[in-house]
Design an enzyme around this catalytic site. Sequence first.
Site, short mmCIF file in Angstrom:
data_model
loop_
_atom_site.label_atom_id
_atom_site.label_comp_id
_atom_site.label_asym_id
_atom_site.label_seq_id
_atom_site.Cartn_x
_atom_site.Cartn_y
_atom_site.Cartn_z
N GLY A 235 0.84 -1.20 0.00
CA GLY A 235 0.00 0.00 0.00
C GLY A 235 0.87 1.25 0.00
CG PHE A 236 4.22 1.04 -0.60
CD1 PHE A 236 5.16 0.43 0.22
CD2 PHE A 236 3.75 0.34 -1.71
CE1 PHE A 236 5.63 -0.83 -0.07
CE2 PHE A 236 4.21 -0.93 -2.00
CZ PHE A 236 5.15 -1.52 -1.18
N GLY A 465 1.78 -6.41 4.31
CA GLY A 465 2.88 -7.09 3.64
C GLY A 465 4.20 -6.87 4.35
N GLY A 507 2.54 1.03 13.23
CA GLY A 507 1.80 -0.21 13.49
C GLY A 507 2.37 -1.06 14.60
NE ARG A 583 13.93 -5.81 22.83
CZ ARG A 583 13.15 -6.13 23.84
NH1 ARG A 583 12.52 -5.18 24.53
NH2 ARG A 583 12.96 -7.38 24.14
CE LYS A 656 14.00 5.67 18.74
NZ LYS A 656 15.26 6.41 18.45
N GLY A 657 9.28 2.70 14.73
CA GLY A 657 8.81 2.23 13.43
C GLY A 657 9.93 2.16 12.42
N GLY A 659 9.15 1.15 8.90
CA GLY A 659 8.60 0.97 7.54
C GLY A 659 8.97 2.08 6.58
CD GLU A 660 5.93 5.80 6.77
OE1 GLU A 660 5.42 6.66 6.06
OE2 GLU A 660 5.56 5.57 7.93
#
Lengths: 694, 167, 330
Positions: A235-236, A465, A507, A583, A656-657, A659-660
């Site tokens: 999706g991004f 995903g 997320g 982590r 910490k996230g 994905g980006e």
Amino acid sequence: MTDVSNSGKLGEPLERLDGPAKVTGTARYAFEQPVDDPLYLHPLQADIARGRVVRIDTSPAEALSGVHTVLTHENAESLSSRVDVELAVLQSPEIGYRGQVIGAVVADTQEIAAHAAGLVEVTYERHPHDTVFRSDDEIVYTPDGSNPMIGEDLDRGDVDEALAAAEYAVDATYTTPAEYNNPMEPHATIAVWESAELTLYDSNQGSYTVRDMIAPTLGMDPQRVHVFAPHVGGGFGSKGVPHAHVMLAALAARKLEGRPVKCALSRRQMFSLVGYRPPTRQRVRLGADSAGRLTATEHSALEQTARVKEYAEQSASAARNMYVSANRRITNELAVLDVPVPTWMRAPGEAGGMYALETAMDEMALTCGVDPVEFRVRNEPERAPESGLPFSSRNLVSCLRQGAEMFGWNDRDPEPGVRRENGWLSGTGVAAATFPSFSIPGSKATIGYEPGGYYRVEIGAVDLGTGSRTALSQIAAEALEVPVEAVRLHLGSTEQPRASIAGGSSGTASWGSTIVQAAREFRAEHGAEPAEGAETTAEAAANPAAGEYAMNAYGAQFAEVAVNADSGEIRVPRMLGVFAAGRIVNARTARSQFLGGMTMGLSMALHEHGVLDGRFGHVVNHDLAGYHVAGNADVGSVEVSWLDEHDPHVNPMGIKGIGEIGIVGVAAAIGNAARHATGIRVRELPLTPEKFLI
Amino acid sequence: MDAEITLRVDGQRRTLSVDTRTTLLDALRERMGVTSPKKGCDHGQCGACTVLLDGRRATSCLTFAVANDDSEVVTAEGLAEDERPHPVQQAFLDNDGFQCGYCTPGQICSAVGMLDEVKAGWPSHVTEDLDEPPELDDEEIRERMSGNLCRCGAYANIVSAIREAAE
Amino acid sequence: MKPFDYQRADDADSAIATVSGDPEARYIGGGTNLVDHMKLGITEPGKLVDITRLPYDSVEALPGGGVRIGATVRNSDLAASHVIRQRYPVLAQALLAGASGQLRNLATTGGNLLQRTRCSYFQDTSTPCNKREPGTGCSALEGWNRYHAVLGASEHCVATNPSDMAVALAALDATVLVRGQEGQRRIPVTELHRLPGDEPERETVLEHGELITAVELPAPSESSRSTYRKVRDRASYAFALVSVAAVVEVSEGAISHARIALGGLAHKPWRATAAEEALRGAPATEETFRNAAEAELAEARALRDNAFKIPMTRNTLSAVLRELTRQEGA
């Protein structure tokens, strides 16, 4: 407040739980859910950029055998809410951008629906349109704030005076084009209407988000809208909120009750209906003293927005807190046009903004005569410059130092244009990366102890995903202090407890914290040896440290670039990313997330460019042959590394996230490397061959 | 206009009546319930629909089902035998050669077909000496797999997976 | 897509009779371009005659040293064919530079020759295009034309031919064998495609119903060297910005013979006769290469977005000639 013990489950490179289903293709995505006797919906789109539909003749389409209905503004039901213009489909004949939905054909098969769609005759009243992104006063305004909740512009100290007094100054303007998310799975929905209940099998980043937006538009009790996103093909950001096609399918299903309605957008339709990263024009002015310390920072960003719905990308936001600078001015403006609605695309704000800032930092390092790694280290702030808050953890310097060591940066000859082999010029570049560590409150999770001795963990989060299914299972196992095999995680739908959107790299932190809280409460209520059927639902407490610390992930991107001296072709044989992102929950899937972000960054640097034709108002190269994303041969060696970072404040798990942040800084690192290779500074993405032709 | 065709799909003989306009991909996905091949672009630009058609990798979106009467189709689902993944599938699992999984069945069919092409001595765009049998280094894998786009950016892992499966 | 009748041809004569007798009928081979166009609504045949089972699927040696390539030989098989790899490497390289592995397994020789432009406006029925709908205007002329022609274009059409294979065939002096109701004819490949002029809708000299059955290549000179160089935006799986197919012979430091074709620059594979003329008999020097390229590009006309193609072609052609004339061991 990191208090979940590191007993080995977190961090382990557990294989993806849905791996076997994905490598065989048996994992079923939205459009593949088995439903009985479906109908197929084909959207009709406006061929003009502004005006109105005067006449829409659907009779030739309706005359085709197998066509069940043609929805238009003339026959569509009146919706209860028109607050979201993307969802308020077919409510008027007005057209605000080319490609806007003006109808839909529903038929027995895709072939019939597509054929019928071509038979609908539309007469328009054309109004003058304006679709060319530029900085003219007549279309530019300052928004109240920008995505996600960034306040007004910042002006500290006296930037102009500091620039005038600076020993060294850089003043450069950078542009980035419209970029399209293009997840491999096109946006798709199956709508089923039965007994006043709507079921949507939908490809999205938040099933609850879809319910929350669709239900009021249809005037429905949210409890009667059921959304399932069992597997999502990426999706991004573009699947963050539902778009027009979801409403079309829902309306058609309500009209044709009893038959499920399937709608998958074509790749072309996605270029006007599901959002994109808006084009930007960014001016960066930096001033530095004789010691190579920044004294003035100005980042003025202009982004495109749509007249029908505002989207304010926050391109200049990273410059608020990235480096020291006593004088700082951050401004954000929008150019409003008759164009499709932009939306989030991986690292909105940072991806484009850090391209500009980190290229300017390279230019300033060269101007000062300081090594680009060293220059960034010299400008490291002790506290967050804007708020004055301490950082919950900030290890940018370690990322830069470790990366420089691993990449072989320290032997680098700064001279540009001198390394030539077999007709290729080579060079190396660096850039910093940052992304905020978001956590969204309000998610709930249920944990139950089931016959057979396993724990059922339910949370209505969507795995688009990234590996959430696997990572959350690990977090649950850790929190419950059981082996991962004893956890059965259920996610993806509104049948599970409410969960926040899969967006902003939030997320795993948000849902993970929720699961940790539920596990704690479960153990408190039911003990270490619960009875079968024991169950607890819990919501995560708000983070007490929020507001006391600045929380961000950091990284350093290194790239090696080769430019063909004859043709200008540019290649990236080698990349390295070193990250400090708290982590790491799953070393395997996390590495893939960083790798994927960096690869998309390479794609952004070299290829991606949605070309809008101002005469028509459409994206001309609206397919995957015209809009290039990186292919396999474009990607060379990609190395990913991360620091063992302990952040006691971000959340109970210290994560910490991720994905980006992988995409952030890559385009700058590649552009900086290309400059080192050739001596040519390009300030306009993408870095296509003609820009390096001599 | 409809036509009756017979296909052998993942080892099973299937006879069905199709609209002549139906592509092989849509026949598999919408008519036969075989959803392992994916629709990513429907125009031969992404490779997600790749299947093995009479033993060779092919984009199933750019060929009409009716033109493939009597053909043998193997999808990623059919590559696995008795729940045991094909060696290429196992290598994708071992190397995390995917994230969202949507391009994956096409990648895997493409990889299997590609390895056969290498075995047959077929050169590629990056093969230096067209007369010699190609050696499957990373550059060769990347070039030969470039017809399969992956937006999650798993290429580096896909290359390691295929390198491992080829050994 | 409107409904159509599908027939599988068992023999060429009846296939030719069927298509010749029905203006709405079309041949279909691998389908990689035609199926795409049917989905996009660019073309709407009422009948498809599938020619893939006709006996045109082999590569045969001809007396005298040439080869005949059947029209239904798949691009992948042709590129893998030993005779092509050994004796016509420029053709194998051009084929391998085109599309992707899974597309080359479907695409045929005849179909590749007849593939149509990838001009974005041509491929979008919502925008005007003289090639698709004569008389509606050329959207690319004043629009996004980065991939468009700098040679031989007209005010009616600035599209480029996308084939790599055809560029190599042009440099190899190939001949296209065509059958129609009137019998067989032979067309030099350089004369198969047309420049747009005021009829951009006509891309080749073929009449409706004529069927390409084979392509013949003359025997290669044993002392020639050849190569195909494609410059594109992606490292693979992208259409050419510029491409060069060249067959060169050097004798005693001078170029005795050169056949050059350029891709990505024109409505047809562009045989670079002016460059060939400039090279003939000239010493293999950087100056010669550059002069040859400049001679060919003298008439080039840039549009808004494609001016770069002129220096890119000059540099790339020079680089190819440099590579082909390099002395072994030098």
